[in-house]
Motif scaffolding. Structure first.
Motif, PDB file in Angstrom:
ATOM      1  N   LEU A  38       0.827  -1.208   0.000  1.00  0.00           N
ATOM      2  CA  LEU A  38       0.000   0.000   0.000  1.00  0.00           C
ATOM      3  C   LEU A  38       0.863   1.261   0.000  1.00  0.00           C
ATOM      4  O   LEU A  38       0.445   2.291  -0.512  1.00  0.00           O
ATOM      5  CB  LEU A  38      -0.945   0.007   1.213  1.00  0.00           C
ATOM      6  N   GLY A  39       2.062   1.146   0.559  1.00  0.00           N
ATOM      7  CA  GLY A  39       2.975   2.286   0.578  1.00  0.00           C
ATOM      8  C   GLY A  39       3.432   2.689  -0.811  1.00  0.00           C
ATOM      9  O   GLY A  39       3.786   3.851  -1.047  1.00  0.00           O
ATOM     10  N   THR A  41       1.571   3.007  -3.269  1.00  0.00           N
ATOM     11  CA  THR A  41       0.564   3.913  -3.807  1.00  0.00           C
ATOM     12  C   THR A  41       0.471   5.204  -2.998  1.00  0.00           C
ATOM     13  O   THR A  41      -0.185   6.142  -3.411  1.00  0.00           O
ATOM     14  CB  THR A  41      -0.821   3.247  -3.811  1.00  0.00           C
ATOM     15  N   GLY A  42       1.118   5.220  -1.838  1.00  0.00           N
ATOM     16  CA  GLY A  42       1.068   6.413  -0.992  1.00  0.00           C
ATOM     17  C   GLY A  42       0.060   6.305   0.137  1.00  0.00           C
ATOM     18  O   GLY A  42       0.212   6.928   1.174  1.00  0.00           O
ATOM     19  N   SER A  43      -0.983   5.511  -0.064  1.00  0.00           N
ATOM     20  CA  SER A  43      -2.010   5.408   0.963  1.00  0.00           C
ATOM     21  C   SER A  43      -1.519   4.614   2.170  1.00  0.00           C
ATOM     22  O   SER A  43      -1.960   4.856   3.290  1.00  0.00           O
ATOM     23  CB  SER A  43      -3.278   4.776   0.393  1.00  0.00           C
ATOM     24  N   GLY A  44      -0.600   3.673   1.979  1.00  0.00           N
ATOM     25  CA  GLY A  44      -0.063   2.890   3.083  1.00  0.00           C
ATOM     26  C   GLY A  44       0.762   3.723   4.041  1.00  0.00           C
ATOM     27  O   GLY A  44       0.709   3.537   5.253  1.00  0.00           O
ATOM     28  N   LEU A  46       0.417   6.983   4.587  1.00  0.00           N
ATOM     29  CA  LEU A  46      -0.527   7.827   5.322  1.00  0.00           C
ATOM     30  C   LEU A  46      -1.277   7.009   6.365  1.00  0.00           C
ATOM     31  O   LEU A  46      -1.436   7.448   7.510  1.00  0.00           O
ATOM     32  CB  LEU A  46      -1.516   8.490   4.359  1.00  0.00           C
ATOM     33  N   ALA A  47      -1.708   5.795   6.010  1.00  0.00           N
ATOM     34  CA  ALA A  47      -2.424   4.932   6.947  1.00  0.00           C
ATOM     35  C   ALA A  47      -1.541   4.567   8.135  1.00  0.00           C
ATOM     36  O   ALA A  47      -2.000   4.548   9.280  1.00  0.00           O
ATOM     37  CB  ALA A  47      -2.904   3.670   6.236  1.00  0.00           C
ATOM     38  N   TYR A  48      -0.267   4.294   7.887  1.00  0.00           N
ATOM     39  CA  TYR A  48       0.641   3.936   8.973  1.00  0.00           C
ATOM     40  C   TYR A  48       0.859   5.115   9.911  1.00  0.00           C
ATOM     41  O   TYR A  48       0.849   4.955  11.139  1.00  0.00           O
ATOM     42  CB  TYR A  48       1.988   3.461   8.421  1.00  0.00           C
TER      43      TYR A  48
END
Length: 59
Positions: A38-39, A41-44, A46-48
Motif C-alpha cells: 500500500l505504501g 501507492t502512498g495510501s499505506g 498515510l495509513a501507517y
C-alpha cells in the motif's frame, strides 16, 4: 474484550503492524508486506502514520 494496541514486543518502527497482526491473529510479516504494498501507492504511508498517532501503546 479484544482491543487494538501497538505492540511493545513485536515492533520495527512504532509497533503498528505487530499490534494489528496480534489483533487479527496473523503473522506480523503479512501485515508489514501489506503496508509496503500500500505504501507504493502512498495510501499505506498515510495509513501507517495515522495509525501510529491514533492507536494507543499496549499497557
Amino acid at each position: 474484550m479484544k482491543r487494538l494496541y501497538k505492540s511493545r514486543n513485536d515492533k520495527m518502527i512504532c509497533g503498528v503492524c505487530g499490534g494489528v497482526a496480534d489483533y487479527f491473529s496473523v503473522d506480523p510479516t503479512l501485515i508489514r508486506l501489506l503496508f509496503v504494498l500500500l505504501g507504493c501507492t502512498g495510501s499505506g504511508i498515510l495509513a501507517y502514520i495515522v495509525a501510529a498517532i491514533i492507536i494507543p501503546m499496549e499497557p
